[in-house]
Design an enzyme around this catalytic site. Structure first.
Site, PDB file in Angstrom:
ATOM      1  N   TYR A 297       0.760  -1.322   0.038  1.00 47.56           N
ATOM      2  CA  TYR A 297       0.170  -0.253  -0.050  1.00 47.56           C
ATOM      3  C   TYR A 297       1.125   1.323   0.433  1.00 47.56           C
ATOM      4  O   TYR A 297       0.760   2.392  -0.312  1.00 47.56           O
ATOM      5  CB  TYR A 297      -0.768   0.293   1.311  1.00 47.56           C
ATOM      6  CG  TYR A 297      -2.278   1.441   0.956  1.00 47.56           C
ATOM      7  CD1 TYR A 297      -3.008   0.434  -0.209  1.00 47.56           C
ATOM      8  CD2 TYR A 297      -2.212   1.893   1.801  1.00 47.56           C
ATOM      9  CE1 TYR A 297      -3.876   2.030   0.000  1.00 47.56           C
ATOM     10  CE2 TYR A 297      -3.601   2.937   1.735  1.00 47.56           C
ATOM     11  CZ  TYR A 297      -4.519   2.501   0.519  1.00 47.56           C
ATOM     12  OH  TYR A 297      -5.489   3.477   0.772  1.00 47.56           O
TER      13      TYR A 297
ATOM     14  N   LYS B 272      -3.115   8.222   2.736  1.00 39.98           N
ATOM     15  CA  LYS B 272      -4.071   8.191   4.373  1.00 39.98           C
ATOM     16  C   LYS B 272      -4.305   9.046   5.087  1.00 39.98           C
ATOM     17  O   LYS B 272      -4.789   8.868   6.023  1.00 39.98           O
ATOM     18  CB  LYS B 272      -4.298   6.487   4.147  1.00 39.98           C
ATOM     19  CG  LYS B 272      -5.317   6.051   2.518  1.00 39.98           C
ATOM     20  CD  LYS B 272      -6.019   6.955   1.752  1.00 39.98           C
ATOM     21  CE  LYS B 272      -6.966   6.343   0.618  1.00 39.98           C
ATOM     22  NZ  LYS B 272      -8.155   7.092  -0.133  1.00 39.98           N
TER      23      LYS B 272
HETATM   24  P1  NAD Z   1     -13.325   3.495  -7.749  1.00 37.54           P
HETATM   25  O1  NAD Z   1     -11.175   3.273  -8.993  1.00 37.54           O
HETATM   26  O2  NAD Z   1     -14.326   3.367  -8.189  1.00 37.54           O
HETATM   27  O3  NAD Z   1     -12.886   5.318  -7.246  1.00 37.54           O
HETATM   28  C1  NAD Z   1     -11.162   6.479  -7.366  1.00 37.54           C
HETATM   29  C2  NAD Z   1     -12.046   7.663  -8.080  1.00 37.54           C
HETATM   30  O4  NAD Z   1     -11.128   8.173  -8.001  1.00 37.54           O
HETATM   31  C3  NAD Z   1     -12.275   7.077  -9.606  1.00 37.54           C
HETATM   32  O5  NAD Z   1     -13.752   7.789  -9.754  1.00 37.54           O
HETATM   33  C4  NAD Z   1     -11.074   7.759 -10.392  1.00 37.54           C
HETATM   34  O6  NAD Z   1     -11.864   8.520 -11.550  1.00 37.54           O
HETATM   35  C5  NAD Z   1     -10.898   8.745  -9.193  1.00 37.54           C
HETATM   36  N1  NAD Z   1      -9.353   9.533  -9.251  1.00 37.54           N
HETATM   37  C6  NAD Z   1      -8.461   9.602  -9.570  1.00 37.54           C
HETATM   38  N2  NAD Z   1      -7.270  10.170 -10.082  1.00 37.54           N
HETATM   39  C7  NAD Z   1      -8.293  10.907 -10.058  1.00 37.54           C
HETATM   40  C8  NAD Z   1      -8.434  13.087 -10.326  1.00 37.54           C
HETATM   41  N3  NAD Z   1      -6.896  13.297 -10.474  1.00 37.54           N
HETATM   42  N4  NAD Z   1      -9.207  13.686 -10.922  1.00 37.54           N
HETATM   43  C9  NAD Z   1     -11.192  12.832 -10.223  1.00 37.54           C
HETATM   44  N5  NAD Z   1     -11.025  11.786  -9.555  1.00 37.54           N
HETATM   45  C10 NAD Z   1      -9.866  11.197 -10.108  1.00 37.54           C
HETATM   46  O7  NAD Z   1     -11.968   3.154  -6.573  1.00 37.54           O
HETATM   47  P2  NAD Z   1     -12.487   2.778  -5.253  1.00 37.54           P
HETATM   48  O8  NAD Z   1     -12.258   1.861  -4.439  1.00 37.54           O
HETATM   49  O9  NAD Z   1     -14.184   3.223  -4.795  1.00 37.54           O
HETATM   50  O10 NAD Z   1     -12.374   3.910  -4.380  1.00 37.54           O
HETATM   51  C11 NAD Z   1     -12.685   5.279  -3.629  1.00 37.54           C
HETATM   52  C12 NAD Z   1     -11.916   5.525  -2.411  1.00 37.54           C
HETATM   53  O11 NAD Z   1     -12.533   4.161  -1.284  1.00 37.54           O
HETATM   54  C13 NAD Z   1     -10.549   6.086  -2.378  1.00 37.54           C
HETATM   55  O12 NAD Z   1     -10.170   7.095  -1.687  1.00 37.54           O
HETATM   56  C14 NAD Z   1      -9.607   4.267  -2.005  1.00 37.54           C
HETATM   57  O13 NAD Z   1      -8.734   4.993  -1.447  1.00 37.54           O
HETATM   58  C15 NAD Z   1     -11.069   4.636  -0.599  1.00 37.54           C
HETATM   59  N6  NAD Z   1     -11.396   2.598  -0.238  1.00 37.54           N
HETATM   60  C16 NAD Z   1     -11.274   1.965  -1.222  1.00 37.54           C
HETATM   61  C17 NAD Z   1     -11.528   0.621  -0.481  1.00 37.54           C
HETATM   62  C18 NAD Z   1     -11.136  -0.357  -1.476  1.00 37.54           C
HETATM   63  O14 NAD Z   1     -10.860  -1.683  -1.473  1.00 37.54           O
HETATM   64  N7  NAD Z   1     -11.649  -0.513  -3.168  1.00 37.54           N
HETATM   65  C19 NAD Z   1     -10.944   0.665   0.544  1.00 37.54           C
HETATM   66  C20 NAD Z   1     -10.879   1.607   1.445  1.00 37.54           C
HETATM   67  C21 NAD Z   1     -11.318   2.565   1.320  1.00 37.54           C
HETATM   68  O1  0WE Z   2      -7.006   2.775  -1.527  1.00 37.76           O
HETATM   69  C1  0WE Z   2      -6.610   2.277  -2.534  1.00 37.76           C
HETATM   70  C2  0WE Z   2      -6.208   1.589  -3.116  1.00 37.76           C
HETATM   71  C3  0WE Z   2      -6.583   2.884  -4.118  1.00 37.76           C
HETATM   72  C4  0WE Z   2      -5.645   3.169  -5.274  1.00 37.76           C
HETATM   73  C5  0WE Z   2      -5.305   2.013  -6.125  1.00 37.76           C
HETATM   74  C6  0WE Z   2      -4.527   2.221  -7.826  1.00 37.76           C
HETATM   75  C7  0WE Z   2      -4.525   1.008  -8.893  1.00 37.76           C
HETATM   76  C8  0WE Z   2      -4.553   1.559 -10.044  1.00 37.76           C
HETATM   77  C9  0WE Z   2      -4.472   4.296  -6.126  1.00 37.76           C
HETATM   78  N1  0WE Z   2      -3.519   4.611  -6.587  1.00 37.76           N
HETATM   79  C10 0WE Z   2      -4.239   3.555  -7.961  1.00 37.76           C
HETATM   80  N2  0WE Z   2      -3.533   3.349  -9.084  1.00 37.76           N
HETATM   81  C11 0WE Z   2      -3.225   2.574 -10.289  1.00 37.76           C
HETATM   82  O2  0WE Z   2      -2.589   3.157 -11.219  1.00 37.76           O
HETATM   83  N3  0WE Z   2      -7.494   1.082  -1.948  1.00 37.76           N
HETATM   84  C12 0WE Z   2      -7.788   0.975  -0.358  1.00 37.76           C
HETATM   85  C13 0WE Z   2      -7.362  -0.563  -2.531  1.00 37.76           C
HETATM   86  C14 0WE Z   2      -6.478  -1.063  -2.102  1.00 37.76           C
HETATM   87  O3  0WE Z   2      -4.929  -1.073  -3.203  1.00 37.76           O
HETATM   88  C15 0WE Z   2      -3.882  -1.059  -2.447  1.00 37.76           C
HETATM   89  C16 0WE Z   2      -4.702  -2.126  -1.170  1.00 37.76           C
HETATM   90  C17 0WE Z   2      -5.806  -2.210  -0.567  1.00 37.76           C
HETATM   91  C18 0WE Z   2      -6.489  -2.348   0.034  1.00 37.76           C
HETATM   92  C19 0WE Z   2      -2.770  -1.766  -2.947  1.00 37.76           C
HETATM   93  C20 0WE Z   2      -2.067  -2.568  -2.087  1.00 37.76           C
HETATM   94  C21 0WE Z   2      -2.092  -3.130  -0.926  1.00 37.76           C
HETATM   95  C22 0WE Z   2      -3.335  -3.280  -0.703  1.00 37.76           C
END
Ligand code: NAD
Ligand code: 0WE
Length: 256
Positions: free
Chosen positions: A156, A163
């Site tokens: 991560y 974060k």
């Molecule tokens: P997602 O890919 O659906 O959403 C991520 C969003 O970030 C996308 O809509 C993308 O367009 C946007 N983004 C990236 N760069 C950008 C930029 N320069 N300008 C505007 N928008 C931009 O994935 P998600 O999992 O729904 O992620 C949403 C949030 O939830 C993130 O903050 C992520 O860290 C957090 N999160 C995700 C998880 C998981 O396991 N999926 C767990 C905990 C927290």
């Molecule tokens: O916040 C996240 C993911 C955020 C994210 C994901 C990507 C994938 C594609 C940010 N940047 C990128 N860039 C890319 O090019 N999570 C909480 C989901 C997540 O991501 C991980 C996790 C978990 C959980 C990455 C490594 C280890 C665990």
């Protein structure tokens, strides 16, 4: 009467129907909120526009949060169309893919800058534009964090550092805006299979690990995050600000 009847909100971070932001939007819409949406680039417009139209959205605007002019344009549209604002959902994170593998030790200066700009600074930039529109309306702002902010989650890396900074930003913003009656909180979900999670090495194993170790013995859904967002955005959360609310089946409370 829904819990959010008459409320206006803006959702940043829908990429597709699996996005956490979309599940939040559905929960808020179900309780009567009128929503604006932004999308990051033409590729995502094709996905976001039909979803937003499905909930009757009048504002669907491009917004790359690294561009101040995009943010300004979006809030001009909100001012013209809504006249004010009650809810902001920030559900955006990004780091270069090569920063999410190997050791944090090797994070590049540019990789660090990008992760912090997109995933952390954007919240303050958005809130700065939103706050004047929320004046006198008991506003609620939420963002999305992850457990990697406080404990080391392999790979991560720079996102964990981002974060941690995001959660600290939430506390500072909560103090800045508390006197105006605006609340700022973050939801910290367990892993959920979204676009941002796809292609992350070992994600399936992570889901399995959480399902085995968490008190609830399962993974959480985006819909469950939506329900917690609804509580925070509605009057039900009126006394809560500056907090990290876990929606992780209790995973974070377990020591061994
Ligand atoms: P997602 O890919 O659906 O959403 C991520 C969003 O970030 C996308 O809509 C993308 O367009 C946007 N983004 C990236 N760069 C950008 C930029 N320069 N300008 C505007 N928008 C931009 O994935 P998600 O999992 O729904 O992620 C949403 C949030 O939830 C993130 O903050 C992520 O860290 C957090 N999160 C995700 C998880 C998981 O396991 N999926 C767990 C905990 C927290
Ligand atoms: O916040 C996240 C993911 C955020 C994210 C994901 C990507 C994938 C594609 C940010 N940047 C990128 N860039 C890319 O090019 N999570 C909480 C989901 C997540 O991501 C991980 C996790 C978990 C959980 C990455 C490594 C280890 C665990």
């Amino acid at each position: 009467m829904g819990l959010l009847s008459g409320k206006k909100g803006i959702i940043f971070g829908v990429a597709n129907e699996r996005s956490i932001a979309w599940a939040i939007a559905e929960a808020l819409h179900r309780e009567g909120a009128e929503l604006a949406f932004t999308f990051a680039g033409e590729v995502l417009e094709k996905r976001v526009r039909p979803l937003a139209q499905g909930v009757g959205s009048k504002i669907i605007e491009p917004c790359d949060v690294t561009r101040d002019s995009d943010i300004e344009n979006v809030f001009n549209k909100v001012r013209e169309t809504f006249g004010g604002l009650d809810i902001v959902v920030h559900s955006i994170a990004f780091a270069n893919r090569d920063e999410l593998k190997g050791e944090y030790l090797n994070t590049s200066r540019e990789g660090f800058r990008i992760a912090m700009d997109v995933s952390v600074y954007s919240l303050a930039a958005i809130v700065r534009h939103a706050a004047p529109l929320m004046e006198g309306r008991a506003g609620s702002i939420i963002t999305l964090s992850y457990y990697g902010s406080e404990k080391v989650v392999p790979n991560y890396n720079v996102m964990g550092v981002a974060k941690a900074a995001l959660e600290a930003s939430v506390r500072y913003l909560a103090v800045d805006l508390g006197p105006k009656g605006i609340r700022v909180n973050t939801i910290s979900p367990g892993p959920i299979k979204t676009l941002a999670a796809s292609g992350i090495g070992g994600f399936r194993e992570m889901l399995q690990h959480v399902a085995e170790k968490s008190p609830l013995k399962r993974n959480v859904t985006a819909e469950e995050v939506g329900k917690t967002a609804l509580y925070l955005c509605s009057d039900l959360g009126s006394g809560v600000t500056g907090e990290v609310i876990y929606v992780d089946g209790g995973y974070n409370i377990v020591g061994m």
